[in-house]
Write a protein that holds these residues in place. Structure first.
Motif, PDB file in Angstrom:
ATOM      1  N   GLY A 110       0.776  -1.238   0.000  1.00  0.00           N
ATOM      2  CA  GLY A 110       0.000   0.000   0.000  1.00  0.00           C
ATOM      3  C   GLY A 110       0.802   1.279   0.000  1.00  0.00           C
ATOM      4  N   CYS A 111       2.147   1.202  -0.017  1.00  0.00           N
ATOM      5  CA  CYS A 111       2.949   2.424  -0.067  1.00  0.00           C
ATOM      6  C   CYS A 111       4.207   2.167  -0.875  1.00  0.00           C
ATOM      7  CB  CYS A 111       3.287   2.923   1.342  1.00  0.00           C
ATOM      8  SG  CYS A 111       4.639   2.057   2.147  1.00  0.00           S
ATOM      9  N   SER A 112       4.897   3.241  -1.252  1.00  0.00           N
ATOM     10  CA  SER A 112       6.109   3.094  -2.065  1.00  0.00           C
ATOM     11  C   SER A 112       7.379   3.447  -1.302  1.00  0.00           C
ATOM     12  CB  SER A 112       6.002   3.983  -3.314  1.00  0.00           C
ATOM     13  OG  SER A 112       5.981   5.354  -2.952  1.00  0.00           O
ATOM     14  N   LEU A 113       7.267   3.687   0.004  1.00  0.00           N
ATOM     15  CA  LEU A 113       8.437   4.017   0.810  1.00  0.00           C
ATOM     16  C   LEU A 113       9.214   2.758   1.176  1.00  0.00           C
ATOM     17  CD1 LEU A 113       6.846   6.526   3.359  1.00  0.00           C
ATOM     18  CD2 LEU A 113       8.008   7.063   1.211  1.00  0.00           C
ATOM     19  N   PRO A 114      10.528   2.863   1.411  1.00  0.00           N
ATOM     20  CA  PRO A 114      11.248   1.748   2.022  1.00  0.00           C
ATOM     21  C   PRO A 114      10.650   1.473   3.405  1.00  0.00           C
ATOM     22  CG  PRO A 114      12.774   3.415   1.191  1.00  0.00           C
ATOM     23  CD  PRO A 114      11.408   4.021   1.150  1.00  0.00           C
ATOM     24  N   VAL A 115      10.405   0.208   3.707  1.00  0.00           N
ATOM     25  CA  VAL A 115       9.747  -0.162   4.967  1.00  0.00           C
ATOM     26  C   VAL A 115      10.706  -0.971   5.832  1.00  0.00           C
ATOM     27  CG1 VAL A 115       7.814  -1.412   6.025  1.00  0.00           C
ATOM     28  CG2 VAL A 115       7.466  -0.134   3.883  1.00  0.00           C
ATOM     29  N   GLY A 116      10.725  -0.641   7.122  1.00  0.00           N
ATOM     30  CA  GLY A 116      11.534  -1.366   8.088  1.00  0.00           C
ATOM     31  C   GLY A 116      10.676  -2.033   9.147  1.00  0.00           C
ATOM     32  N   THR A 117      11.271  -2.957   9.885  1.00  0.00           N
ATOM     33  CA  THR A 117      10.582  -3.659  10.968  1.00  0.00           C
ATOM     34  C   THR A 117      11.542  -3.871  12.137  1.00  0.00           C
ATOM     35  OG1 THR A 117      11.197  -5.834  10.085  1.00  0.00           O
ATOM     36  CG2 THR A 117       9.033  -4.950   9.430  1.00  0.00           C
ATOM     37  N   VAL A 118      10.966  -4.354  13.239  1.00  0.00           N
ATOM     38  CA  VAL A 118      11.740  -4.887  14.367  1.00  0.00           C
ATOM     39  C   VAL A 118      11.324  -6.359  14.492  1.00  0.00           C
ATOM     40  CG1 VAL A 118      12.272  -4.716  16.820  1.00  0.00           C
ATOM     41  CG2 VAL A 118      11.772  -2.643  15.523  1.00  0.00           C
ATOM     42  N   PRO A 119      12.073  -7.296  13.934  1.00  0.00           N
ATOM     43  CA  PRO A 119      11.604  -8.686  13.890  1.00  0.00           C
ATOM     44  C   PRO A 119      11.376  -9.316  15.259  1.00  0.00           C
ATOM     45  CG  PRO A 119      13.892  -8.494  13.144  1.00  0.00           C
ATOM     46  CD  PRO A 119      13.357  -7.115  13.239  1.00  0.00           C
ATOM     47  N   LEU A 120      12.031  -8.802  16.298  1.00  0.00           N
ATOM     48  CA  LEU A 120      11.783  -9.347  17.640  1.00  0.00           C
ATOM     49  C   LEU A 120      10.306  -9.230  18.018  1.00  0.00           C
ATOM     50  CD1 LEU A 120      14.765  -8.159  19.906  1.00  0.00           C
ATOM     51  CD2 LEU A 120      14.240 -10.472  19.145  1.00  0.00           C
ATOM     52  N   TYR A 121       9.617  -8.172  17.548  1.00  0.00           N
ATOM     53  CA  TYR A 121       8.214  -7.997  17.910  1.00  0.00           C
ATOM     54  C   TYR A 121       7.387  -9.193  17.475  1.00  0.00           C
ATOM     55  CZ  TYR A 121       9.049  -2.958  18.722  1.00  0.00           C
ATOM     56  OH  TYR A 121       9.483  -1.743  19.186  1.00  0.00           O
ATOM     57  N   GLN A 122       7.502  -9.564  16.206  1.00  0.00           N
ATOM     58  CA  GLN A 122       6.707 -10.690  15.719  1.00  0.00           C
ATOM     59  C   GLN A 122       7.124 -11.992  16.383  1.00  0.00           C
ATOM     60  OE1 GLN A 122       6.549 -11.167  11.447  1.00  0.00           O
ATOM     61  NE2 GLN A 122       5.064 -12.833  11.584  1.00  0.00           N
ATOM     62  N   ALA A 123       8.422 -12.201  16.532  1.00  0.00           N
ATOM     63  CA  ALA A 123       8.898 -13.455  17.115  1.00  0.00           C
ATOM     64  C   ALA A 123       8.387 -13.641  18.537  1.00  0.00           C
ATOM     65  CB  ALA A 123      10.423 -13.483  17.096  1.00  0.00           C
ATOM     66  N   PHE A 124       8.466 -12.605  19.358  1.00  0.00           N
ATOM     67  CA  PHE A 124       7.998 -12.721  20.739  1.00  0.00           C
ATOM     68  C   PHE A 124       6.474 -12.727  20.819  1.00  0.00           C
ATOM     69  CE2 PHE A 124      12.310 -11.162  22.126  1.00  0.00           C
ATOM     70  CZ  PHE A 124      12.612 -12.271  22.910  1.00  0.00           C
ATOM     71  N   ALA A 125       5.798 -11.918  19.993  1.00  0.00           N
ATOM     72  CA  ALA A 125       4.328 -11.861  20.037  1.00  0.00           C
ATOM     73  C   ALA A 125       3.728 -13.209  19.671  1.00  0.00           C
ATOM     74  CB  ALA A 125       3.817 -10.777  19.097  1.00  0.00           C
ATOM     75  N   GLU A 126       4.251 -13.846  18.630  1.00  0.00           N
ATOM     76  CA  GLU A 126       3.689 -15.126  18.202  1.00  0.00           C
ATOM     77  C   GLU A 126       4.046 -16.244  19.169  1.00  0.00           C
ATOM     78  OE1 GLU A 126       3.237 -14.227  13.438  1.00  0.00           O
ATOM     79  OE2 GLU A 126       4.896 -15.507  14.103  1.00  0.00           O
ATOM     80  N   THR A 127       5.228 -16.185  19.775  1.00  0.00           N
ATOM     81  CA  THR A 127       5.583 -17.170  20.800  1.00  0.00           C
ATOM     82  C   THR A 127       4.673 -17.032  22.013  1.00  0.00           C
ATOM     83  OG1 THR A 127       7.898 -17.191  20.085  1.00  0.00           O
ATOM     84  CG2 THR A 127       7.431 -17.988  22.309  1.00  0.00           C
ATOM     85  N   ALA A 128       4.376 -15.798  22.400  1.00  0.00           N
ATOM     86  CA  ALA A 128       3.489 -15.565  23.547  1.00  0.00           C
ATOM     87  C   ALA A 128       2.092 -16.119  23.274  1.00  0.00           C
ATOM     88  CB  ALA A 128       3.409 -14.074  23.860  1.00  0.00           C
ATOM     89  N   ARG A 129       1.605 -15.974  22.063  1.00  0.00           N
ATOM     90  CA  ARG A 129       0.270 -16.497  21.733  1.00  0.00           C
ATOM     91  C   ARG A 129       0.247 -18.016  21.760  1.00  0.00           C
ATOM     92  NH1 ARG A 129      -0.735 -12.992  16.310  1.00  0.00           N
ATOM     93  NH2 ARG A 129      -0.351 -10.930  17.221  1.00  0.00           N
ATOM     94  N   ARG A 130       1.283 -18.619  21.195  1.00  0.00           N
ATOM     95  CA  ARG A 130       1.295 -20.078  21.085  1.00  0.00           C
ATOM     96  C   ARG A 130       1.614 -20.759  22.411  1.00  0.00           C
ATOM     97  NH1 ARG A 130       4.536 -19.175  16.484  1.00  0.00           N
ATOM     98  NH2 ARG A 130       6.296 -19.948  17.712  1.00  0.00           N
ATOM     99  N   GLN A 131       2.559 -20.218  23.149  1.00  0.00           N
ATOM    100  CA  GLN A 131       3.063 -20.921  24.342  1.00  0.00           C
ATOM    101  C   GLN A 131       2.791 -20.179  25.640  1.00  0.00           C
ATOM    102  OE1 GLN A 131       6.748 -23.094  23.893  1.00  0.00           O
ATOM    103  NE2 GLN A 131       7.092 -22.161  21.883  1.00  0.00           N
TER     104      GLN A 131
END
Length: 449
Positions: free
Chosen positions: A113-134
């Motif tokens: 939905g945008c044309s800008l370079p996009v960045g992330t903090v991958p720790l967010y997804q890794a910890f969020a999904e681990t918290a949901r599952r375990q």
């Protein structure tokens, strides 16, 4: 695939370097050399079409806007609207920092939905999904963390804040100093510290730094060395814990650069105004001139509700002293998840701050400001509005309170200093300072623009 920095070292000027050169009005080979030296980075993952943005020495100070869901508010439509607003307002890069909802879907829709370079903090997804599952984020499997990093990169993420500088040494500095007025304020950093303490292990991102760099190189993404122990209060600024992480990050930036990985360093945080210059000097000196991505910074702790202004003051000073990318702060900072209006205000305040800093950092690039002043002096309203950073806002204000005499404004009306000054001194003030200097000194006239 070879990275921008590897190609630059082979004397290759890439299409992205050409685009940056045109945007910044530099010869392409100047950009290439700065990329080769690690002084400029270009986040441009080839898995996705996007604008080529240069970040680093000699370039216009760039502005990043951060968006993303939370565990309380997860609305993909809202995040897309925020991404569009950030781009419309002139942000240079975007960070997608979601922690709630379908994280892969949010990221992919923002990327589309945008044309800008996009960045992330991958720790967010890794910890969020681990918290949901375990139900316990400390049970994160470090192999899963690397899987998340590659998944996000394969989607087209162009830069990542990765918390490699948190290790057992820097945590020990935090324990031994015996105080922290602002506590820990980095979500990713705090969860990683918790994981290390729970599992009695070293940070895998530090321990396997070569693996991190290999993944970033595979997608020619920029490694932004995250500031996980940054100060969250001005009284914590430059404490031993923060400085330990900064030293490690600067060292890793140099190691990653030598490996052919584009790197930049992230900075604080909350910093008193008088310490900003020293902070930037330290980062530049210790990292060998790696681009510096500063978060704010906030030079006071008491501005909640107006922290976009607090941060703009810090941002202008940071840009002035050599920061290369500024992460915006919105009026919602410390209070709530930003909405679309907050994003717009945050980008505008930070862009203005970056412009102010650049005016001081690059004195030879002030001609635009002169043109604004001349249009204002001559009451040339059409030219004046065309040169402003925020012409729509300026027009809205003027039209809401129009004067009887359209040459003036309702601030002064019949007492307009500009109108009277022109009547008195029009011929006397019509010259140009540069030409007058050249005429006064014929020996230098030939080199004057």
């Amino acid at each position: 695939m070879e990275t921008q920095i590897e190609l630059a070292r082979q004397m290759v000027v890439t299409a992205e370097m050409e685009q940056v050169a045109i945007a910044e009005n530099f010869p392409a080979d100047v950009i290439r050399q700065a990329v080769a030296d690690g002084h400029i980075v270009i986040p441009a993952n080839p898995n996705r079409r996007q604008k080529a943005v240069g970040i680093g020495r000699g370039l216009r100070t760039k502005v990043n806007a951060s968006i993303g869901t939370s565990s309380d508010i997860s609305d993909i439509g809202l995040e897309l609207a925020k991404a569009r607003a950030a781009e419309e307002e002139g942000a240079d890069t975007l960070m997608e920092l979601s922690t709630g909802g379908d994280l892969d879907r949010v990221r992919r829709e923002v990327l589309a939905g945008c044309s800008l370079p996009v960045g992330t903090v991958p720790l967010y997804q890794a910890f969020a999904e681990t918290a949901r599952r375990q139900r316990n984020p400390n049970l994160l499997d470090d192999e899963y963390l690397f899987e998340v990093i590659e998944r996000q990169l394969s989607d087209g993420i162009s830069f990542m804040a990765i918390h490699c500088g948190i290790n057992r040494f820097s945590i020990e500095r935090l324990r031994k100093q015996g105080f922290r007025y602002g506590g820990l304020v980095s979500k990713g950093g705090t969860f990683m510290v918790s994981w290390m303490e729970y599992n009695n292990r070293e940070n895998p991102l530090y321990e396997q730094f070569d693996r991190v760099c290999a993944l970033m190189k595979k997608y020619d993404a920029v490694l932004s060395l995250g500031n996980g122990i940054r100060a969250g209060a001005i009284h914590d600024s430059h404490d031993r814990a923060q400085m330990a992480e900064m030293i490690i990050n600067c060292e890793l930036a140099e190691i990653g650069r030598d490996m052919g990985c584009q790197t930049m360093v992230e900075g604080p945080g909350h910093v008193p105004l008088d310490e900003i210059e020293g902070n930037i000097m330290l980062e530049k000196r210790m990292s060998g001139g790696a681009p510096y991505y500063v978060l704010g910074p906030l030079p006071a702790d008491s501005g909640a509700g107006y922290d976009h202004i607090t941060a703009a003051i810090g941002a202008a000073n940071s840009a002035r002293h050599g920061a290369d990318l500024i992460c915006y702060i919105t009026p919602a900072e410390h209070l709530a998840l930003p909405n679309v209006d907050d994003v717009r205000e945050g980008v505008r305040a930070t862009r203005l701050a970056a412009r102010i800093g650049d005016i001081a950092k690059y004195p030879d690039r002030r001609d635009h400001e002169k043109r604004v002043a001349l249009a204002r002096r001559d009451s040339d309203w059409q030219e004046h509005f065309s040169l402003l950073m925020f012409p729509e806002k300026a027009l809205q204000i003027r039209r809401s309170r129009m004067p009887e005499n359209e040459v003036t404004c309702t601030m002064c009306g019949d007492f307009c200093a500009m109108e009277r000054g022109q009547a008195l001194f029009k011929d006397d003030i019509a010259g140009d300072k540069v030409r007058r200097k050249a005429a006064a000194c014929p020996a230098t006239a030939a080199v004057q623009p």
